[in-house]
Design an enzyme around this catalytic site. Structure first.
Site, PDB file in Angstrom:
ATOM      1  N   GLY A  37       1.148   4.076  -4.737  1.00  0.00           N
ATOM      2  CA  GLY A  37       1.986   5.205  -4.607  1.00  0.00           C
ATOM      3  C   GLY A  37       2.300   5.447  -3.304  1.00  0.00           C
ATOM      4  N   LEU A  39       5.472   5.738  -2.239  1.00  0.00           N
ATOM      5  CA  LEU A  39       6.347   4.516  -2.481  1.00  0.00           C
ATOM      6  C   LEU A  39       7.336   4.664  -1.091  1.00  0.00           C
ATOM      7  CD1 LEU A  39       7.053   5.504  -6.203  1.00  0.00           C
ATOM      8  CD2 LEU A  39       5.698   3.634  -5.050  1.00  0.00           C
ATOM      9  N   HIS A  43       8.842  -0.881  -1.827  1.00  0.00           N
ATOM     10  CA  HIS A  43       8.386  -0.567  -3.317  1.00  0.00           C
ATOM     11  C   HIS A  43       9.662  -0.480  -4.076  1.00  0.00           C
ATOM     12  CE1 HIS A  43       4.670   1.395  -1.600  1.00  0.00           C
ATOM     13  NE2 HIS A  43       4.207   0.571  -2.239  1.00  0.00           N
ATOM     14  N   GLY A 153       5.167  -7.453  -3.248  1.00  0.00           N
ATOM     15  CA  GLY A 153       5.855  -7.754  -1.933  1.00  0.00           C
ATOM     16  C   GLY A 153       5.079  -8.573  -1.039  1.00  0.00           C
ATOM     17  N   LYS A 155       4.528  -8.528   2.155  1.00  0.00           N
ATOM     18  CA  LYS A 155       3.844  -8.023   3.206  1.00  0.00           C
ATOM     19  C   LYS A 155       2.444  -8.512   3.046  1.00  0.00           C
ATOM     20  CE  LYS A 155       3.272  -3.788   4.475  1.00  0.00           C
ATOM     21  NZ  LYS A 155       1.483  -3.846   4.707  1.00  0.00           N
ATOM     22  N   SER A 192       2.989   1.757   3.548  1.00  0.00           N
ATOM     23  CA  SER A 192       2.522   3.567   3.112  1.00  0.00           C
ATOM     24  C   SER A 192       1.705   3.993   4.686  1.00  0.00           C
ATOM     25  CB  SER A 192       1.691   3.535   2.075  1.00  0.00           C
ATOM     26  OG  SER A 192       2.199   3.321   0.828  1.00  0.00           O
TER      27      SER A 192
END
Ligand code: PAF
Length: 298
Positions: A37, A39, A43, A153, A155, A192
């Site tokens: 979450g 986002l 995302h 992702g 990352k 995030s």
């Protein structure tokens, strides 16, 4: 868009959607984007790709307690369900799965998934048990959602390598789609956790992407530079920030995450393997990760 909180509800919704697609002669492939979450555009790029490639898109939002260490940010991990749901709707997700911890772990868990070797270095070294927590919840989510394709992702490049290995080792009939890192206009990798940064930390955190850009320039200029020299250059770029506290800077083969002899010249190493320059650096209380994958020359 359906928002589902139970495992049973998710299973029956997805099988209903699949049956519906089949009855219309449309593709019933399920694309799955697992998230915790809060986002952001990173995302969103995963959801976008899933939407293009699959008939049904499932997003999960679950802050998984199993992957946080005792002194980590589980309690303060940023959450904004209403905003997340708006984004999911905008990205044309079909189903959002938002279980609580009781639904995912109703009793003490005695079975965990552990991927060896790939989890020993980088984030695995500074966050013991983190990847067991990730692999276990991802395996559970895969069993619940039953996806054809899953979107992660880069990352978290180590996470991608770990999940890909798990899929391969356990013969799971799932295609992993690894998606590029998304960056803010000034280069900071989207995360995030960026909301934790103070203005000054946010400014100084740019040394991470700048160090990686400099390294990339060095490599594409085909300079005869060794792993040790490149490592030193990245370290000194990062240490130009007085707030940066380095957790690790490593240059490894990718996705096998093996150590390469530090005297090896980059171009020689790249003729054998792809490589990753992986960073984890703290700014104040916030630990940021970033990386650059250097593709093998054919
Ligand atoms: O990358 C993340 O957000 C998490 O590690 C994941 C894959 C959703 C598992 O909790």
């Amino acid at each position: 868009m359906e928002v589902i909180h139970t495992i049973e509800g998710l299973r029956s919704t997805v099988s209903g959607l699949k049956a519906d697609k089949r009855s219309r002669n449309q593709t019933d492939t399920v694309g799955f984007v697992p998230t915790m979450g809060y986002l952001h555009e990173g995302h969103m790029s995963l959801m976008e790709k899933a939407r293009v490639q699959c008939g049904i898109v499932v997003l999960s939002i679950f802050v998984n307690p199993l992957q946080f260490g005792p002194n980590e940010d589980l309690a303060s991990y940023p959450r904004d369900e209403q905003r997340d749901l708006k984004i999911a709707e905008q990205m044309k997700v079909d189903v959002v799965f938002m279980p609580n911890a009781q639904e995912m772990y109703p009793q003490k868990i005695r079975t965990t998934v552990s991927v060896s070797e790939l989890t020993e270095r980088l984030c695995g070294a500074s966050r013991p048990d983190h990847f067991d927590g990730v692999a276990t919840v991802v395996m559970k989510l895969f069993h619940i959602v039953n996806p054809d394709r899953v979107y992660f992702g880069l990352k978290d490049a180590q996470q991608v390598a770990v999940i890909q290995q798990m899929i391969y080792d356990l013969n799971m009939n799932i295609e992993l789609i690894a998606c590029p890192i998304l960056r803010e206009a000034d280069g900071l990798a989207m995360s995030s956790r960026n909301v934790y940064l103070s203005d000054e930390e946010r400014k100084q955190a740019l040394v991470l992407s700048q160090a990686l850009q400099n390294a990339e320039r060095e490599v594409t200029d085909q300079t005869d530079i060794s792993i040790a020299q490149l490592h030193e250059q990245v370290r000194s770029d990062i240490q130009s920030s007085d707030l940066a506290k380095v957790d690790y800077i490593e240059i490894l083969s990718y996705p096998s995450l093996e150590i390469i002899d530090s005297s090896t010249f980059i171009q020689d190493a790249l003729s054998r393997n792809s490589m990753i320059i992986a960073l984890a650096v703290k700014f104040g209380k916030t630990r940021l990760i970033d990386n650059l994958i250097l593709a093998q020359h054919s």
